[in-house]
Design a protein around this motif. Sequence first.
Motif, PDB file in Angstrom:
ATOM      1  N   THR A  64      34.597 -40.946  37.052  1.00 40.92           N
ATOM      2  CA  THR A  64      34.196 -40.245  35.831  1.00 40.92           C
ATOM      3  C   THR A  64      33.789 -38.800  36.108  1.00 40.92           C
ATOM      4  OG1 THR A  64      33.323 -42.372  35.162  1.00 40.92           O
ATOM      5  CG2 THR A  64      32.808 -40.496  33.755  1.00 40.92           C
ATOM      6  N   ASN A  65      32.967 -38.612  37.157  1.00 38.23           N
ATOM      7  CA  ASN A  65      32.643 -37.222  37.506  1.00 38.23           C
ATOM      8  C   ASN A  65      33.418 -36.810  38.765  1.00 38.23           C
ATOM      9  OD1 ASN A  65      31.200 -39.166  38.767  1.00 38.23           O
ATOM     10  ND2 ASN A  65      29.199 -38.210  38.482  1.00 38.23           N
ATOM     11  N   ASN A  68      38.762 -35.252  36.673  1.00 34.59           N
ATOM     12  CA  ASN A  68      38.038 -34.935  35.448  1.00 34.59           C
ATOM     13  C   ASN A  68      37.423 -33.538  35.504  1.00 34.59           C
ATOM     14  OD1 ASN A  68      38.185 -36.838  33.344  1.00 34.59           O
ATOM     15  ND2 ASN A  68      37.028 -38.311  34.562  1.00 34.59           N
ATOM     16  N   PRO A 108      34.435 -36.006  30.159  1.00 37.19           N
ATOM     17  CA  PRO A 108      35.186 -36.747  31.167  1.00 37.19           C
ATOM     18  C   PRO A 108      35.874 -37.968  30.557  1.00 37.19           C
ATOM     19  CG  PRO A 108      32.814 -36.807  31.609  1.00 37.19           C
ATOM     20  CD  PRO A 108      33.024 -35.854  30.492  1.00 37.19           C
TER      21      PRO A 108
END
Lengths: 255, 286
Positions: free
Chosen positions: B129-130, B134, B146
Amino acid sequence: MGWLSRSYLALVYLLLYVPIVVLVVFSFNDSRTGYNWGGLSLRWYESLFNNHAMVQAMWNSLWLALTAATVSTLIGALTALALHRYRFRGKRVLNGMLFVVMMSPEIVLAISLLGLFLLLGLKLGYVSLLLAHVTFCLPFVVITVMARLAGFDERLPEAARDLGASDFTMTRTVLIPVIMPALMAGWLLGFTLSMDDVVVSTFVSGPSYEILPLRIYSMVRVGLKPEVNALGTLLLVFSLVMLMVSQWILSRSKQ
Amino acid sequence: MMQSIKQQPFRAAVLVLVWGWLLFLVLAPNILVVGASVMTRDPSTFISLPLNFDAYRQLFNPLYLDVFLHSLYMAVMTTLICLLIGYPFAWALSRVEKRRQMLLIFLLIVPFWTNSLVRTYALKLILATNGLLNSALMSLGVIDEPAQLLYTEGAVIVGLVYLLLPFMILPLYSVFEDLRQDVLLASHDLGAGRFATFKNVIVPLTLPGVLAGVMLVLLPAMGLFFVPDILGGSRNLLVGNVIKNQFLDARNWPFGAAASIVLTLTMALLMFAHRLSKRRLGEEGA
């Protein structure tokens, strides 16, 4: 060759190597979260080598790969020689079985061996791992050696026999030197396959003998572990060296 | 027989060793799996009598059927993507000058020699996600928040393609290497256009390579259970995950064995198709 196919090749190589480069770069990253750059550091390498269980698993894996590669090279070389020189009943069946081992999904091999070991009451650990690893390395050694024997002058062994050498002496003095490069390449391949295997090892290893891939597996299943980047980088360098040595041996023997 | 053992002790020893190993560690275990698949689950001894086909019936239980079909879908997608990327790649590769070709092939097999678990983990760094992808997309202004990339079906397919692509490319490369330029020239001289040459000459001649590649990609794409474990979350399972769970966690051996026999039969079918395509090619060539 047009620019289109050139850039296409380049693009695919880029995609293949981006994850590996990311891994290597992040292994020197000081940041704990593992996503943003926190400056250069060797802390993950340090924590890797301070991790006792990890170092033990590394030694276990090295020993397993060393022995599995050696045994599979011995048996594989003999198999290739037998297939190349002898006529015997069931030769096609033997060939077929090796082919099936090579092509069948690892997980099928894994559960069949687990079943066998439990039926025999064999304690899961080093011995079960060794038997399993030798089995999946075997076909790769056989084809490497067979490929070498395919281009071999058949008159040499005949000459040796005519000069009175026994079967064993002829194999030792004529055939072994010829297939030596293939033996070394097959050994290196077996070593690498053994070091890399997750699927079969998951089934046939026990708590008494923890090996590296399973240790990594339990680490990466949950979240991100920066130590894995460092370990991955070390493994990458290691296999790169092995691969270069094997290519060098094979190319030198061709000249 | 006695005579030949006395005459050639070395030969006899080699044959006994080789046959012994294969019968004991390949044939016997596989017979065992077939046997286990028609037996009854037993908590203490894993399997017991009576014989029945319950395990096979259980494969058609909607719950598992869904998992199997989803796994097959992901494996087929993986294979198609590998083929789409690999076919032109192998073609282009076979036309690179010989000296460079060796280096390029070396670069192709380096990942094969690198720990596959570690490479799958590297994808996680990118897809999180991070993670890098993204961040890159957000700084480029493509997306504002994201996106969920990890723990999706797409992530599993990307992981499988990444691990298995070289296995598609190498057999394709070897058929393109054998493709003789004069065959293509002949087709051109006979008035065939580029598309007709591709359809009638190149595709049939490279078909064995395609099938070999499919075989090397499709089956592992159903078995590599660690890929969904790392990238896919619990909803994107492979047949391999089912087999692993049945053997190591649920202790339902008959069912796990039956599932693995399905994989073996798929393999047999693919091998048969590959043989057939090679034989047909041989007849036409002669």
